[in-house]
Design a protein around this motif. Structure first.
Motif, PDB file in Angstrom:
ATOM      1  N   SER A  45       0.852  -1.186   0.000  1.00  0.00           N
ATOM      2  CA  SER A  45       0.000   0.000   0.000  1.00  0.00           C
ATOM      3  C   SER A  45       0.885   1.232   0.000  1.00  0.00           C
ATOM      4  N   ILE A  48       0.477   4.036   3.216  1.00  0.00           N
ATOM      5  CA  ILE A  48       0.963   3.955   4.589  1.00  0.00           C
ATOM      6  C   ILE A  48       1.882   5.145   4.870  1.00  0.00           C
ATOM      7  N   PHE A 161      -8.391   0.178   8.303  1.00  0.00           N
ATOM      8  CA  PHE A 161      -7.260   1.088   8.375  1.00  0.00           C
ATOM      9  C   PHE A 161      -7.137   1.657   9.784  1.00  0.00           C
ATOM     10  N   TYR A 171      -1.647   1.913   9.448  1.00  0.00           N
ATOM     11  CA  TYR A 171      -1.664   0.462   9.209  1.00  0.00           C
ATOM     12  C   TYR A 171      -2.878   0.124   8.354  1.00  0.00           C
ATOM     13  N   LYS A 172      -2.732  -0.891   7.514  1.00  0.00           N
ATOM     14  CA  LYS A 172      -3.829  -1.345   6.668  1.00  0.00           C
ATOM     15  C   LYS A 172      -3.962  -2.855   6.783  1.00  0.00           C
TER      16      LYS A 172
END
Length: 200
Positions: A45, A48, A161, A171-172
């Motif tokens: 991702s 982030i 998320f 964070y994901k």
């Protein structure tokens, strides 16, 4: 008389046509591996550490809490100094049903505000889902067209998320939360985001 052979033009042009296809297949294989391996949250991702996308989520029509309308939210609501969580979900998503009790547990154990995004759903179906399984959300926004999910880099339902107090994605988590990921990744990610906020 020369014995050299040259590559036919058709074969050269076929190679250029095949290159994008091969690249696509390689990327698809990477994502498939991450989704089917033990930790789907390892999908890459680019968001982030960056501010949440400037998006607005209108309220879920007709959703009430203690007789008052439950509000939607926008990006600015996630940058008010408190760590929060954003969860994309839908009534038609079976994994969302499976993870929902864990969202309720997450709210109880962490005390964070959880913002729900009802994705590509009918208002009645979204209300029925929350009426049946409970509403852990501080606010419930809607993403009828799915455009906002694209802005957030969402791959599929559900996704969660952790947002730090500055409105940045800390964070994901891709896919449904499990008891294991709640303990080992999500709760620690929330505490880490809180610790960083205190240090600042």
């Amino acid at each position: 008389m020369s014995t050299e052979t040259s590559t036919p033009p058709e074969r050269k042009s076929r190679g250029w046509v095949m290159a994008p296809l091969l690249i696509f297949v390689a990327i698809a294989a990477l994502f498939a591996f991450a989704l089917t391996s033990g930790d789907p949250s390892k999908l890459p991702s680019a968001l982030i550490g960056r501010p949440v996308p400037q998006t607005e989520f209108p309220p879920l029509e007709g959703l009430l809490s203690n007789g008052a309308p439950v509000p939607g939210f926008h990006a600015a609501d996630l940058a008010k100094g408190k760590v929060s969580v954003v969860n994309f979900w839908a009534s038609w998503c079976v994994p969302c049903i499976e993870e929902h009790p864990l969202l309720i547990e997450l709210r109880k154990r962490s005390g964070v505000d959880i913002y729900g995004v009802n994705h590509k759903d009918q208002a009645e179906a979204g209300r029925r889902f929350l009426g049946r399984y409970g509403n852990p959300f501080t606010a419930v926004g809607t993403d009828r067209t799915g455009r906002n999910a694209i802005e957030w880099g969402v791959y599929g339902m559900p996704e969660t998320f952790v947002i730090n107090g500055e409105g940045k994605i800390a964070y994901k988590h891709v896919g449904p939360i499990s008891p294991d990921s709640l303990e080992k990744t999500l709760l620690p990610a929330i505490e880490k985001a809180r610790a960083v906020a205190v240090q600042k």
